[in-house]
Design a protein around this motif. Structure first.
Motif, PDB file in Angstrom:
ATOM      1  N   PHE A  49      41.253 -96.331  94.784  1.00 20.55           N
ATOM      2  CA  PHE A  49      42.248 -97.273  95.282  1.00 20.55           C
ATOM      3  C   PHE A  49      43.564 -97.034  94.536  1.00 20.55           C
ATOM      4  CE2 PHE A  49      38.165 -99.335  96.002  1.00 20.55           C
ATOM      5  CZ  PHE A  49      38.267 -99.710  97.336  1.00 20.55           C
ATOM      6  N   PRO A  50      44.611 -96.579  95.236  1.00 18.24           N
ATOM      7  CA  PRO A  50      45.910 -96.371  94.580  1.00 18.24           C
ATOM      8  C   PRO A  50      46.546 -97.711  94.231  1.00 18.24           C
ATOM      9  CG  PRO A  50      46.104 -96.034  96.947  1.00 18.24           C
ATOM     10  CD  PRO A  50      44.647 -96.283  96.683  1.00 18.24           C
ATOM     11  N   LEU A  51      46.922 -97.891  92.991  1.00 19.13           N
ATOM     12  CA  LEU A  51      47.387 -99.188  92.518  1.00 19.13           C
ATOM     13  C   LEU A  51      48.911 -99.275  92.497  1.00 19.13           C
ATOM     14  CD1 LEU A  51      44.935 -99.698  89.522  1.00 19.13           C
ATOM     15  CD2 LEU A  51      44.713-100.559  91.859  1.00 19.13           C
ATOM     16  N   SER A  52      49.415-100.448  92.839  1.00 20.86           N
ATOM     17  CA  SER A  52      50.854-100.715  92.745  1.00 20.86           C
ATOM     18  C   SER A  52      51.176-101.183  91.335  1.00 20.86           C
ATOM     19  CB  SER A  52      51.268-101.770  93.780  1.00 20.86           C
ATOM     20  OG  SER A  52      51.022-101.320  95.087  1.00 20.86           O
ATOM     21  N   ARG A  53      50.911-100.299  90.411  1.00 17.27           N
ATOM     22  CA  ARG A  53      51.149-100.584  88.996  1.00 17.27           C
ATOM     23  C   ARG A  53      51.955 -99.423  88.412  1.00 17.27           C
ATOM     24  NH1 ARG A  53      49.549-105.513  86.938  1.00 17.27           N
ATOM     25  NH2 ARG A  53      48.420-104.686  85.138  1.00 17.27           N
ATOM     26  N   ALA A  54      52.663 -99.684  87.345  1.00 18.29           N
ATOM     27  CA  ALA A  54      53.508 -98.667  86.725  1.00 18.29           C
ATOM     28  C   ALA A  54      53.041 -98.410  85.303  1.00 18.29           C
ATOM     29  CB  ALA A  54      54.969 -99.118  86.732  1.00 18.29           C
ATOM     30  N   LEU A  55      53.454 -97.262  84.757  1.00 11.19           N
ATOM     31  CA  LEU A  55      53.041 -96.872  83.408  1.00 11.19           C
ATOM     32  C   LEU A  55      54.263 -96.581  82.541  1.00 11.19           C
ATOM     33  CD1 LEU A  55      50.129 -94.479  84.412  1.00 11.19           C
ATOM     34  CD2 LEU A  55      49.846 -96.602  83.105  1.00 11.19           C
ATOM     35  N   LEU A  56      54.224 -97.092  81.314  1.00 12.52           N
ATOM     36  CA  LEU A  56      55.207 -96.786  80.290  1.00 12.52           C
ATOM     37  C   LEU A  56      54.503 -96.067  79.149  1.00 12.52           C
ATOM     38  CD1 LEU A  56      57.217-100.134  79.956  1.00 12.52           C
ATOM     39  CD2 LEU A  56      58.226 -97.935  80.514  1.00 12.52           C
ATOM     40  N   ARG A  57      55.171 -95.064  78.583  1.00 11.18           N
ATOM     41  CA  ARG A  57      54.628 -94.421  77.388  1.00 11.18           C
ATOM     42  C   ARG A  57      55.291 -95.034  76.155  1.00 11.18           C
ATOM     43  NH1 ARG A  57      52.143 -89.611  76.654  1.00 11.18           N
ATOM     44  NH2 ARG A  57      52.764 -88.879  78.706  1.00 11.18           N
ATOM     45  N   VAL A  58      54.463 -95.492  75.219  1.00  7.78           N
ATOM     46  CA  VAL A  58      54.943 -96.016  73.946  1.00  7.78           C
ATOM     47  C   VAL A  58      54.399 -95.098  72.869  1.00  7.78           C
ATOM     48  CG1 VAL A  58      55.031 -98.016  72.407  1.00  7.78           C
ATOM     49  CG2 VAL A  58      54.917 -98.362  74.889  1.00  7.78           C
ATOM     50  N   LEU A 169      48.024 -93.986  89.057  1.00  3.70           N
ATOM     51  CA  LEU A 169      46.990 -94.880  88.530  1.00  3.70           C
ATOM     52  C   LEU A 169      46.069 -95.309  89.667  1.00  3.70           C
ATOM     53  CD1 LEU A 169      46.056 -96.522  85.997  1.00  3.70           C
ATOM     54  CD2 LEU A 169      47.530 -98.352  86.809  1.00  3.70           C
ATOM     55  N   TRP A 170      44.759 -95.205  89.417  1.00  7.45           N
ATOM     56  CA  TRP A 170      43.756 -95.512  90.428  1.00  7.45           C
ATOM     57  C   TRP A 170      42.717 -96.471  89.866  1.00  7.45           C
ATOM     58  CZ3 TRP A 170      44.303 -92.846  95.117  1.00  7.45           C
ATOM     59  CH2 TRP A 170      45.180 -91.756  95.092  1.00  7.45           C
ATOM     60  N   ALA A 171      42.182 -97.288  90.749  1.00  5.26           N
ATOM     61  CA  ALA A 171      40.995 -98.077  90.425  1.00  5.26           C
ATOM     62  C   ALA A 171      39.808 -97.435  91.120  1.00  5.26           C
ATOM     63  CB  ALA A 171      41.150 -99.518  90.893  1.00  5.26           C
ATOM     64  N   VAL A 172      38.694 -97.357  90.427  1.00  2.00           N
ATOM     65  CA  VAL A 172      37.453 -96.836  91.002  1.00  2.00           C
ATOM     66  C   VAL A 172      36.441 -97.968  90.946  1.00  2.00           C
ATOM     67  CG1 VAL A 172      35.706 -95.031  90.924  1.00  2.00           C
ATOM     68  CG2 VAL A 172      38.020 -94.546  90.117  1.00  2.00           C
ATOM     69  N   ILE A 173      36.175 -98.567  92.094  1.00  2.00           N
ATOM     70  CA  ILE A 173      35.293 -99.724  92.155  1.00  2.00           C
ATOM     71  C   ILE A 173      33.898 -99.273  92.558  1.00  2.00           C
ATOM     72  CG2 ILE A 173      34.863-101.971  93.219  1.00  2.00           C
ATOM     73  CD1 ILE A 173      37.332-101.877  91.463  1.00  2.00           C
ATOM     74  N   PRO A 174      32.884 -99.597  91.767  1.00  2.00           N
ATOM     75  CA  PRO A 174      31.525 -99.161  92.109  1.00  2.00           C
ATOM     76  C   PRO A 174      30.996 -99.868  93.338  1.00  2.00           C
ATOM     77  CG  PRO A 174      31.481-100.667  90.242  1.00  2.00           C
ATOM     78  CD  PRO A 174      32.925-100.398  90.531  1.00  2.00           C
ATOM     79  N   GLY A 175      30.428 -99.092  94.254  1.00  2.00           N
ATOM     80  CA  GLY A 175      29.750 -99.668  95.399  1.00  2.00           C
ATOM     81  C   GLY A 175      28.293 -99.934  95.072  1.00  2.00           C
ATOM     82  N   GLU A 176      27.556-100.438  96.022  1.00  2.00           N
ATOM     83  CA  GLU A 176      26.147-100.773  95.780  1.00  2.00           C
ATOM     84  C   GLU A 176      25.324 -99.543  95.415  1.00  2.00           C
ATOM     85  OE1 GLU A 176      24.596-102.861  99.080  1.00  2.00           O
ATOM     86  OE2 GLU A 176      25.899-104.616  98.859  1.00  2.00           O
ATOM     87  N   GLN A 177      25.709 -98.373  95.941  1.00  2.00           N
ATOM     88  CA  GLN A 177      24.953 -97.149  95.695  1.00  2.00           C
ATOM     89  C   GLN A 177      25.669 -96.216  94.720  1.00  2.00           C
ATOM     90  OE1 GLN A 177      21.939 -97.048  97.020  1.00  2.00           O
ATOM     91  NE2 GLN A 177      22.376 -98.996  98.051  1.00  2.00           N
ATOM     92  N   SER A 178      26.679 -96.729  93.999  1.00  2.00           N
ATOM     93  CA  SER A 178      27.488 -95.848  93.160  1.00  2.00           C
ATOM     94  C   SER A 178      26.716 -95.296  91.969  1.00  2.00           C
ATOM     95  CB  SER A 178      28.734 -96.594  92.668  1.00  2.00           C
ATOM     96  OG  SER A 178      29.604 -96.837  93.731  1.00  2.00           O
ATOM     97  N   GLY A 179      25.911 -96.123  91.320  1.00  2.00           N
ATOM     98  CA  GLY A 179      25.192 -95.659  90.133  1.00  2.00           C
ATOM     99  C   GLY A 179      26.155 -95.267  89.037  1.00  2.00           C
ATOM    100  N   ASP A 180      25.812 -94.230  88.295  1.00  2.00           N
ATOM    101  CA  ASP A 180      26.618 -93.747  87.188  1.00  2.00           C
ATOM    102  C   ASP A 180      27.525 -92.629  87.686  1.00  2.00           C
ATOM    103  OD1 ASP A 180      27.733 -92.928  84.869  1.00  2.00           O
ATOM    104  OD2 ASP A 180      25.870 -92.294  83.901  1.00  2.00           O
ATOM    105  N   ILE A 181      28.780 -92.988  88.034  1.00  2.00           N
ATOM    106  CA  ILE A 181      29.673 -92.001  88.629  1.00  2.00           C
ATOM    107  C   ILE A 181      30.238 -91.031  87.604  1.00  2.00           C
ATOM    108  CG2 ILE A 181      30.313 -93.620  90.448  1.00  2.00           C
ATOM    109  CD1 ILE A 181      33.060 -93.824  89.042  1.00  2.00           C
ATOM    110  N   SER A 182      30.009 -91.285  86.318  1.00  2.00           N
ATOM    111  CA  SER A 182      30.583 -90.392  85.307  1.00  2.00           C
ATOM    112  C   SER A 182      30.046 -88.972  85.449  1.00  2.00           C
ATOM    113  CB  SER A 182      30.285 -90.916  83.901  1.00  2.00           C
ATOM    114  OG  SER A 182      28.896 -90.902  83.646  1.00  2.00           O
ATOM    115  N   SER A 183      28.823 -88.825  85.991  1.00  2.00           N
ATOM    116  CA  SER A 183      28.264 -87.489  86.169  1.00  2.00           C
ATOM    117  C   SER A 183      29.098 -86.680  87.148  1.00  2.00           C
ATOM    118  CB  SER A 183      26.816 -87.587  86.667  1.00  2.00           C
ATOM    119  OG  SER A 183      26.755 -88.331  87.881  1.00  2.00           O
ATOM    120  N   ILE A 184      29.761 -87.355  88.083  1.00  2.00           N
ATOM    121  CA  ILE A 184      30.652 -86.673  89.011  1.00  2.00           C
ATOM    122  C   ILE A 184      31.945 -86.287  88.309  1.00  2.00           C
ATOM    123  CG2 ILE A 184      32.065 -86.962  91.085  1.00  2.00           C
ATOM    124  CD1 ILE A 184      29.877 -88.678  92.258  1.00  2.00           C
ATOM    125  N   PHE A 185      32.520 -87.230  87.547  1.00  2.00           N
ATOM    126  CA  PHE A 185      33.799 -86.972  86.908  1.00  2.00           C
ATOM    127  C   PHE A 185      33.681 -85.991  85.749  1.00  2.00           C
ATOM    128  CE2 PHE A 185      34.861 -91.031  88.975  1.00  2.00           C
ATOM    129  CZ  PHE A 185      36.049 -90.654  89.584  1.00  2.00           C
TER     130      PHE A 185
END
Length: 369
Positions: A49-58, A169-185
């Motif tokens: 999900f593409p977020l309408s949020r901004a990023l600042l570097r500090v 910036l993206w949100a990754v929301i787990p679905g019912e069948q998502s499980g452990d998505i880190s293995s994909i990433f």
């Protein structure tokens, strides 16, 4: 210069998992140390999900100390030097002490103790010996205001503050069948800058930061980009406030906005702007109103309910204010004494809409605050 941490993420995955800390202890949301029988979820289970949020570097030698005096949370924990990051007395280092969190939630308050901005922090540097390098996420509509606020208090500190317009910036929301998505990433960590559990609540899944040049569908073939309205519906169902519509600057109070429930505040860190009222409210233990998810009796067009519209009980007594929403879901600031009563909002044209409030399942089960 863009600091890449994809290799660090791969290293974390090989060593075990990414951790984040909350008021209820440490929760494991991703890992590479599962059993050999753990099958990875299908790529189609990954929803971006593409977020309408901004990023600042500090960034700079004094960046951590600078933010520590402005934010509600203990930035030292994010840096790896906070109290929660210390190993238990007389014991071996635990997972909590082995890896400080990659992300942290906090609010920026004004001097009266009211919320100005809700933010998430992301740590880019890998060790306490490195120069602090932090990304600050905020509502994109107040990016300039946040930058001006930070620079107002910068004075002579050795800190650089600049927007990161080249990052997505993206949100990754787990679905019912998502499980452990880190293995994909794990297989595409070199294409991601940050992948971390959302520090606010487990139900919010993951936060992902990439270069704008990266196509997420190429990062995870077979995944799909969801409609941002689905993300907001998920937030509203869970009662998660985000952005200036849900948390009006200079109006909302941090504890009424469930900041303590979302791991966004430290009551032991010391002084910061707006601390006095917040600490006093916490220690009295009296919080009469909170942000809660609400469901309307019928879907309504966006904008048909004015922001801040009064919510009334059956007898016409004020029960709170509507903040924001879409269709039949929304979020409202309600008096806890009235949440089980029939409630309604009067609309233009002598009409009204009924609504019901609910307490999110992820809230602490035993609390009197």
């Amino acid at each position: 210069m863009l600091v890449r941490v994809g290799a660090a993420l791969r290293g974390l995955s090989r060593r075990g998992c990414l951790w984040t800390r909350g008021s209820g202890g440490t929760r494991r949301l991703s890992g590479g140390g599962g059993g050999s029988g753990d099958a990875p979820p299908p790529p189609a289970a990954v929803r971006w999900f593409p977020l309408s949020r901004a990023l600042l570097r500090v960034q700079g030698p004094e960046a951590a100390a600078f933010l520590q005096g402005l934010l509600t949370n203990d930035v030292a924990q994010l840096m790896g030097g906070g109290e929660a990051a210390s190993p238990p007395a007389g014991g071996a280092p635990s997972p909590q002490s082995a890896a400080p969190p990659r992300a942290q939630y906090a609010h920026v308050l004004n001097v009266q103790g009211r919320c100005l901005y809700d933010i998430l922090l992301y740590r880019l540097h890998e060790s306490q010996e490195e120069e602090p390098n932090i990304l600050l996420e905020c509502d994109y509509t107040v990016l300039d205001s946040v930058q001006k606020h930070l620079k107002l208090y910068k004075i002579r500190r050795k800190v650089n503050i600049a927007p990161c317009l080249d990052l997505a910036l993206w949100a990754v929301i787990p679905g019912e069948q998502s499980g452990d998505i880190s293995s994909i990433f794990d297989k595409c960590a070199d294409k991601t800058l940050i992948l971390t559990p959302d520090p606010r609540a487990e139900v919010m899944g993951w936060r992902l930061i990439t270069s704008k040049e990266e196509n997420p569908l190429e990062i995870v073939p077979g995944s799909h980009i969801g409609n941002i309205e689905e993300y907001h519906r998920h937030r509203y169902k869970q009662g998660i406030a985000e952005g200036v519509k849900d948390i009006p600057p200079g109006v909302a109070l941090p504890l009424e906005s469930n900041l303590a429930y979302m791991n966004g505040i430290s009551f032991t860190k010391g002084c910061y702007i707006g601390q006095e009222l917040t600490a006093r409210t916490h220690h009295t233990g009296v919080i009469r109103k909170r942000l809660l998810p609400v469901q309307l009796s019928a879907p309504l067009p966006l904008g048909s309910i004015p922001e801040g519209a009064a919510i009334l009980t059956e007898s016409g007594k004020s029960a709170g204010k509507y903040r924001a929403g879409g269709d039949e879901l929304g979020i409202a600031l309600l008096r806890l004494a009235n949440i089980n009563e029939p409630l309604h909002i009067n609309l233009p044209g002598d009409t009204s809409v009924n609504l019901t409030a609910s307490v999110p399942n992820w809230w602490p089960k035993t609390t009197n605050k």
